[in-house]
Motif scaffolding. Structure first.
Motif, mmCIF file in Angstrom:
data_model
loop_
_atom_site.group_PDB
_atom_site.id
_atom_site.type_symbol
_atom_site.label_atom_id
_atom_site.label_comp_id
_atom_site.label_asym_id
_atom_site.label_seq_id
_atom_site.Cartn_x
_atom_site.Cartn_y
_atom_site.Cartn_z
ATOM 1 N N THR A 41 1.154 -1.401 -0.265
ATOM 2 C CA THR A 41 0.018 0.602 -0.156
ATOM 3 C C THR A 41 0.725 1.466 0.016
ATOM 4 O OG1 THR A 41 -0.238 0.405 2.521
ATOM 5 C CG2 THR A 41 -2.132 -0.751 1.510
ATOM 6 N N ARG A 96 -8.062 -0.122 5.178
ATOM 7 C CA ARG A 96 -8.156 1.027 3.900
ATOM 8 C C ARG A 96 -9.020 0.656 3.068
ATOM 9 N NH1 ARG A 96 -5.797 2.599 -0.247
ATOM 10 N NH2 ARG A 96 -4.782 2.435 1.168
ATOM 11 N N TYR A 97 -7.511 -0.592 2.257
ATOM 12 C CA TYR A 97 -7.462 -1.020 0.527
ATOM 13 C C TYR A 97 -8.486 -2.291 0.892
ATOM 14 C CZ TYR A 97 -4.591 -4.335 -2.664
ATOM 15 O OH TYR A 97 -4.221 -4.493 -3.999
ATOM 16 N N GLU A 100 -11.541 -0.510 -0.671
ATOM 17 C CA GLU A 100 -11.156 0.878 -1.195
ATOM 18 C C GLU A 100 -11.678 -0.301 -2.278
ATOM 19 O OE1 GLU A 100 -8.735 3.771 -1.019
ATOM 20 O OE2 GLU A 100 -7.962 3.080 -2.833
ATOM 21 N N HIS A 101 -10.730 -2.149 -2.617
ATOM 22 C CA HIS A 101 -10.792 -2.281 -3.102
ATOM 23 C C HIS A 101 -11.645 -3.663 -3.233
ATOM 24 C CE1 HIS A 101 -7.319 0.191 -5.038
ATOM 25 N NE2 HIS A 101 -6.698 -0.438 -3.693
ATOM 26 N N ASP A 104 -13.445 -5.723 -5.994
ATOM 27 C CA ASP A 104 -11.825 -6.056 -6.702
ATOM 28 C C ASP A 104 -11.146 -7.666 -6.492
ATOM 29 O OD1 ASP A 104 -12.552 -5.605 -9.543
ATOM 30 O OD2 ASP A 104 -11.128 -3.008 -7.952
ATOM 31 N N LEU A 105 -11.800 -7.769 -4.621
ATOM 32 C CA LEU A 105 -10.804 -8.640 -4.496
ATOM 33 C C LEU A 105 -11.550 -10.034 -3.976
ATOM 34 C CD1 LEU A 105 -9.773 -6.227 -1.757
ATOM 35 C CD2 LEU A 105 -7.525 -7.308 -3.817
ATOM 36 N N ASP A 106 -11.269 -11.602 -3.866
ATOM 37 C CA ASP A 106 -11.574 -12.321 -3.234
ATOM 38 C C ASP A 106 -11.424 -12.975 -1.729
ATOM 39 O OD1 ASP A 106 -13.052 -13.254 -6.228
ATOM 40 O OD2 ASP A 106 -10.888 -13.448 -5.967
ATOM 41 N N PHE A 107 -12.791 -12.358 -1.534
ATOM 42 C CA PHE A 107 -13.055 -13.304 0.432
ATOM 43 C C PHE A 107 -13.546 -14.761 0.613
ATOM 44 C CE2 PHE A 107 -13.530 -8.833 -0.538
ATOM 45 C CZ PHE A 107 -12.927 -8.331 0.159
ATOM 46 N N PHE A 109 -9.201 -13.482 2.006
ATOM 47 C CA PHE A 109 -8.633 -12.333 0.910
ATOM 48 C C PHE A 109 -7.645 -13.203 1.441
ATOM 49 C CE2 PHE A 109 -5.911 -8.441 -0.537
ATOM 50 C CZ PHE A 109 -5.408 -9.112 -1.132
ATOM 51 N N GLU B 11 -1.555 2.410 -5.992
ATOM 52 C CA GLU B 11 -2.281 1.210 -5.271
ATOM 53 C C GLU B 11 -1.826 0.217 -6.520
ATOM 54 O OE1 GLU B 11 -2.896 1.765 -1.029
ATOM 55 O OE2 GLU B 11 -4.170 1.412 -2.091
ATOM 56 N N LEU B 13 -3.714 -4.241 -7.136
ATOM 57 C CA LEU B 13 -4.731 -4.925 -6.740
ATOM 58 C C LEU B 13 -3.494 -6.230 -7.443
ATOM 59 C CD1 LEU B 13 -7.852 -4.906 -9.009
ATOM 60 C CD2 LEU B 13 -7.543 -4.852 -6.299
ATOM 61 N N ARG B 403 -9.175 -17.402 -8.015
ATOM 62 C CA ARG B 403 -7.899 -17.078 -8.393
ATOM 63 C C ARG B 403 -7.279 -17.856 -9.387
ATOM 64 N NH1 ARG B 403 -11.487 -16.902 -3.984
ATOM 65 N NH2 ARG B 403 -10.791 -15.906 -2.119
#
Lengths: 451, 451
Positions: A41, A96-97, A100-101, A104-107, A109, B11, B13, B403
């Motif tokens: 970050t 925060r990341y 914010e994202h 776009d993230l897979d949980f 994570f 930043e 991904l 993923r």
């Protein structure tokens, strides 16, 4: 080994950096083998974000553009409103990341993050103001299974115990156990109890009793809390028996849940890594913001260093609107660890440069011949340097020797074979740059236990 | 791919970070194969040190402890006197490091340094305010042989041309050539000539003529300078012939030396890496502080990106008393490069997590069996994750698929063999976690050219 012309900002010489890089590479590899994705970050967050975590906010370094300050001083403008500070840990930026994202993230994570952090400590405290942390966290969307509270400390125990260090133990406690004991004996000011117990190592049992008394915790209650704080064992049955033997007014559901979690952690850890994890019920630091397991650690014989790996379970690492992101994570204080490794010293680098080979230069007009030999070695993955100038061979060998480079390569004249000399043994033999290899242990600088 | 909630602070991904990490690992390996030692310097320098380099000092971020600011505002104390700022490049800190640690370093000292730097640009300029640079420098004590001016750009050309990018060319010029030409035609204000020529791409030849006229450089002199700036070739004989064909009032010693150096560089580069290095005599940026060779670079088809690798020769990178430390170095703008690689995109990561294998969990009560399989894989260097929960296999496979994890491992029930499924092909086979390996190209995420 370390020179710090600015107090609190450590800097290593090249051989110290080899040790630090070795530690960082090892941590990264362990984290990646366990499936953690690496992220970085930005170094800055808004002050608003940083000040959410009250405890450390007084140590924030605030940033201003020098130009803006000068303009403000000259009365031509004002300092920017959107003020930024350097992050003081990797948890606030990660939270925060994630928010914010999130799309776009897979949980769940799983991420690792190895970066510098900054804390504007008072100079006289002699603590690091810039240091590297290595964090792993797993964060879920809405829910996160308990087993991650077992998995993550074991990843850290594996990472640390594979380093050239004395044995590292992870110490665990559980917020629910401590809070459950407090509830069951009628201590309502849990935070005061935690603050008191946290000082046990510093001020002793009597001191803690006095502190607790000031918070209206009775002598009998303090006795139970101190008895609890004395429980330290890796055996889950012993933990359960000793907690149940405390003078409690009937255990609560919270205590039962906490005890089940703590014992499950010890049970599984004992199967997967015997001896690596120990319950220590006097751990109170962090219990004010963690909600389940908490972790500290100690290096055998280096207990004075304090915990170089700490963390715990959050029910809400981050949240946005009604979405919460529970998490569990641990953070290694890499700079503090490396600083101890170098200052004792516990380890040493076998040389101060990457090169395994120094290619000698016979004649400046024939430097190209030496460069060709070096290129042939590098093309096969062998780090090689070429001598700076065509001085006498004795001086070229000393150039290698001073840096710990084990081999010197001599290009042959036209039609003659090259040769390579192990300058430690003095042995010299004909060699072909397209085929010769150094022994595997000499290929790259290694970090070995100091004698 | 990049999200920047704070303008200028990029930043990535997780899959973008894999690309960035791939570039960083590749640069580090190339630098180490060439014998450069890695160092890191602290992120902060004193303002005094930073302001020595006038050009960028207006972009400095100044640091203040939030607590000190608050105390000052409340009239209880004043801001610290010893003011610190974040470094804006890696050259200023390296020069300070060399002087500070001179007694502990062996010269010539070859170092690489890969770190973030910060520049407090005005937000509206849309430029990075935090970015990563990768620098190599070699610095001598008192003297430094010319051949390093040939070696270092070739290391960078090798490093950049091994990345999945269109061909990268290093462009070179030499301060002595430009200054020599100026001297020989009677232009005494060399800096004005450089400032004018630096704008050639922006304002064209006519614009440059006007700029030069304002600096009292005659039309005839401007004509010679523009003819010089038009010379661009990798052929040393052509460089020499075209410079000698300029309308000069007799070449000076300085010009002769510069021309010899420039031609020697092209000659050797042409032998060692044909096509990688080209003389471009309109390069003027940096000529005001470099004293010999200067370097820029361009990526074929991405000339609009500007120079992503620049540097040059200093006669005095640093000095202390009568000791001077001449140096030569180049710096890669990693963030700008990676940002372009991701935004076109030129490359993609084959997956967003390190794991090659996801080990399924048949039953939550039997998670230990899955953990044992994962441990056996990791012990043999195979990155493996374990499913978060024992949901239906279809959902566990989707967890892997999202993923990009290519293999799902199914632990067998008691007495039965495990099996592994390639979820891309659907092929499934019995497998032993103590022996099975994924194909080499699936072991770790790879970075490949985007289609």
């Amino acid at each position: 080994m370390a020179r710090t012309s600015l107090s609190g900002f450590p800097e290593w010489l090249p051989d110290g950096r080899i040790v630090e890089q070795f530690v960082l590479d090892h941590l990264r590899r362990t984290f990646e083998l366990h499936g953690f994705a690496g992220i970085e970050t930005r170094a800055v967050e808004t002050l608003e974000e940083l000040e959410k975590k009250g405890e450390t906010s007084k140590e924030i370094y605030v940033l201003d553009r020098l130009q803006a300050l000068k303009e403000a001083e000259a009365g031509r403008g004002r300092p920017s409103e959107h003020r930024l500070g350097l992050h003081f840990d990797l948890t606030v930026p990660f939270a925060r990341y994630v928010v914010e994202h999130a799309n776009d993230l897979d949980f769940p994570f799983k991420r690792y993050q190895i970066q510098k952090v900054w804390r504007g400590e008072r100079p006289q405290e002699g603590r690091f103001r810039e240091f590297t942390q290595a964090d792993i966290d797993v964060v879920g969307a809405g829910t996160l299974p308990f087993h991650y509270e077992v998995d993550l400390p074991l990843v850290m125990a594996e990472a640390l115990n594979a380093l050239p260090l004395p044995p590292v133990r992870v110490l665990v406690n559980n917020r629910k156990v401590v809070q459950g004991v407090c509830e069951s004996i009628g201590v309502s000011d849990v935070e005061a109890a935690l603050r008191g117990l946290d000082k046990l190592d510093k001020i002793g049992a009597e001191g803690v009793r006095e502190e607790l008394a000031e918070a209206s915790i009775s002598a009998a209650q303090a006795g139970v809390l101190l008895a609890m704080a004395g429980i330290r064992t890796g055996d889950p049955r012993e933990v359960r028996a000793r907690v149940e033997a405390l003078d409690l007014d009937g255990p609560t559901d919270l205590l039962a849940t906490g005890l089940d979690e703590l014992c499950a952690l010890l049970e599984t850890a004992g199967e997967r890594m015997p001896g690596a994890v120990v319950a220590d019920l006097k751990i109170a630091r962090g219990l004010d913001y963690y909600t389940g397991s908490v972790y500290e650690s100690e290096i055998e014989g280096h207990e004075d260093l304090g915990s170089i790996c700490s963390g715990g379970r959050y029910d809400s690492l981050a949240h946005e609107g009604s979405r919460t992101y529970p998490g569990v994570g641990l953070s290694i204080g890499v700079s503090r660890l490396v600083s101890r490794m170098l200052s004792v010293p516990l380890v040493r680098a076998t040389r101060s440069v990457p090169s395994a080979v120094l290619v000698a230069v016979v004649d400046e007009a024939d430097r190209a011949r030496s460069e060709r030999a070096a290129s042939a070695l590098r093309a096969r993955g062998i780090p090689a340097d070429v001598a700076p100038s065509a001085v006498k061979f004795g001086r070229q060998i000393r150039h290698a020797d001073r840096r710990g480079i084990p081999f010197v390569w001599f290009p042959g004249a036209d039609g003659q074979a090259d040769s390579v000399k192990d300058i430690r043994s003095g042995e010299q033999a004909e060699a072909d740059a397209a085929a010769w290899r150094p022994p595997a242990e000499d290929l790259w600088p290694r970090v070995e236990a100091a004698k």
